[in-house]
Write an enzyme that holds these catalytic residues in place. Structure first.
Site, mmCIF file in Angstrom:
data_model
loop_
_atom_site.group_PDB
_atom_site.id
_atom_site.type_symbol
_atom_site.label_atom_id
_atom_site.label_comp_id
_atom_site.label_asym_id
_atom_site.label_seq_id
_atom_site.Cartn_x
_atom_site.Cartn_y
_atom_site.Cartn_z
ATOM 1 N N THR A 95 1.056 3.023 -2.978
ATOM 2 C CA THR A 95 -0.059 3.857 -2.496
ATOM 3 C C THR A 95 0.413 4.811 -1.402
ATOM 4 O OG1 THR A 95 -1.602 2.089 -3.027
ATOM 5 C CG2 THR A 95 -2.384 3.775 -1.496
ATOM 6 N N ASN A 176 -0.459 1.249 -15.832
ATOM 7 C CA ASN A 176 -0.502 -0.117 -15.325
ATOM 8 C C ASN A 176 -1.438 -1.025 -16.111
ATOM 9 O OD1 ASN A 176 -2.171 1.909 -13.894
ATOM 10 N ND2 ASN A 176 -3.177 0.129 -13.049
ATOM 11 N N SER A 226 7.098 0.901 -5.944
ATOM 12 C CA SER A 226 6.441 -0.145 -5.154
ATOM 13 C C SER A 226 7.229 -1.440 -5.323
ATOM 14 C CB SER A 226 5.014 -0.330 -5.669
ATOM 15 O OG SER A 226 4.461 -1.503 -5.110
ATOM 16 N N HIS A 228 6.715 -4.670 -4.654
ATOM 17 C CA HIS A 228 6.178 -5.948 -5.149
ATOM 18 C C HIS A 228 5.955 -5.969 -6.656
ATOM 19 C CE1 HIS A 228 1.707 -5.040 -5.518
ATOM 20 N NE2 HIS A 228 2.121 -3.984 -4.868
ATOM 21 N N CYS A 345 -7.228 -2.829 -8.930
ATOM 22 C CA CYS A 345 -8.192 -1.973 -8.246
ATOM 23 C C CYS A 345 -9.486 -1.847 -9.030
ATOM 24 C CB CYS A 345 -7.614 -0.583 -8.041
ATOM 25 S SG CYS A 345 -6.011 -0.675 -7.327
#
Ligand code: PLP
Length: 405
Positions: A95, A176, A226, A228, A345
């Protein structure tokens, strides 16, 4: 973990409760949301916290050591994605990388037209919505077909219609929720540059699943990662900024990251990311087998289900007709199989914006579940989880309709 017998064509009555309550460890199938941290990265991280706790900006020996370990990690990340060390900026995650890119592009230019796609992650869409709400920017969104692919002709039309005003094109490498790979990114980058725009690639979902270097070679200006999502800890990410690209920091303060991201570096997490990038192959060959086996087992036994989009091994969105995705994910979790309703999300009752954009029928949108694998996923887990999914599906159908269909 005990291996369960795998039944080729499983019908609901063939599976006894006992048979699948027989495994010991949860089966984690939500790797698109987050992954288990690599064991070598954990060791390196602990060591960094115990022994290497100086501030990298310090001019004493402890500072020097911390600084060196950050630079070593930067080199490993750069090698992994195929760029120069100085083109890597460490951030807190996907993000922040995306936000920084959009902020930077808008600060560097007076142009106001940005292009993205309806199926992008919320990190992009909500950031762009902010700009749109302020009426200072015009955002054009690419549609997608039923497999989640945008049309290059529509991108070109948007660029042509705003010929002096194109600022940024921001697209993801792979989705995703569905694993759909945007396969004409090379052409999209060329067009963006031809019509005066910068190009940002959200590569958050592809690290370790698809090689990243080709995208760097295509000439992408910004690329977001990202940690993770690929076995690094949470709270660490990276942003590739092509040499020579105008750049404005979003987080200002100290001069860390060569003035591109202020704040004391998260040394343990940066070290962990370096360790993962050094050992991780660009592509996991085992993933294809796991992927195909899971689909085979589910589709044979639940012929009414559909696979939404797809393309990247390891991320599967299955649409189950006439079941509620929340009920199914909850029930799966009771049986120690952890899947998800899609993006982390899209919690709550909102239908997936990705599946809506793909025009998936509503009875499937409401019953779509994402299963996503990692390097730690085994064939045994795939086969066991498939049996559980089939059983749970038919249980819910029976509860809802009183019949097995
Ligand atoms: N982009 C994509 C495609 C993602 O899947 C995610 C996270 O799910 C993000 C961006 C945001 O990444 P982070 O969770 O590191 O902020």
């Amino acid at each position: 973990m005990k291996k369960l017998p795998v039944i080729q064509n499983i019908t609901p009555t063939e599976i006894s409760f006992k048979s699948f309550a027989d495994y010991e460890r949860p089966i984690y199938m939500d790797n698109a949301a987050s992954t288990q941290v690599d064991e070598d990265a954990v060791v390196a991280m602990i060591k960094a916290m115990e022994d290497n706790y100086g501030n990298p900006s310090g001019i004493h020996e402890a500072g020097k050591q911390a600084r060196e370990s950050v630079e070593e990690a930067r080199k490993n990340v750069a090698n992994f994605i195929g760029c120069l060390s100085e083109e890597v900026v460490f951030t807190s995650g996907g993000t922040e990388s995306i936000t920084t890119t959009i902020n930077s592009a808008t600060k560097a230019s007076n142009k106001t037209h940005i292009i993205s796609c309806l199926t992008e992650h919320g990190a992009t869409l909500n950031k762009l919505k902010d700009f749109e709400d302020n009426k200072t920017y015009k955002i054009s969104y690419l549609d997608v077909d039923k497999n989640g692919h945008f049309r290059i002709e529509q991108l070109e039309k948007y660029l042509q219609n705003n010929v002096n005003d194109n600022l940024l094109v921001s697209l993801m490498a792979a989705n995703n929720e569905t694993g759909t790979i945007h396969n004409n990114i090379e052409q999209a980058i060329k067009l963006a540059h031809q019509y005066g725009a910068l190009f940002h690639l959200d590569a958050v979902q592809i690290a370790g699943k698809l090689p990243i270097k080709p995208y760097i070679d295509y000439g992408v200006d910004f690329l977001s990662l990202s940690g993770h999502k690929f076995h690094c800890p949470k709270g660490i990410g990276a942003l590739f900024v092509k040499s020579g690209t105008p750049f404005y920091s979003t987080i200002v303060g100290g001069s860390q990251e060569n003035n591109r991201r202020a704040g004391t570096e998260n040394v343990p997490a940066i070290v962990a990311m370096g360790v993962v990038c050094k050992k991780m192959p660009q592509y996991d060959e085992n993933m294809e087998k796991l992927h195909n086996r899971f689909i085979e087992l589910i589709c044979i036994s639940i012929p009414s289900c559909i696979i939404n989009g797809g393309g990247m091994w390891g991320t599967i969105s299955v649409g189950f007709a006439f079941v509620h995705r929340e009920a199914m994910v909850y029930k799966l979790s009771q049986y120690n199989v952890y899947a998800s309703i899609g993006s982390a999300c899209s919690k709550g009752i909102q239908p997936s914006h990705v599946l809506k954009a793909m025009n998936i029928a509503s009875e499937y949108v409401n019953g779509s579940i994402r299963f996503s694998f990692s390097k730690y996923t085994t064939m045994e887990e795939i086969e066991t989880a498939a049996i559980v999914v089939i059983k749970v599906y038919y249980e819910i159908r029976k509860l809802s309709y009183g019949i097995i269909v």
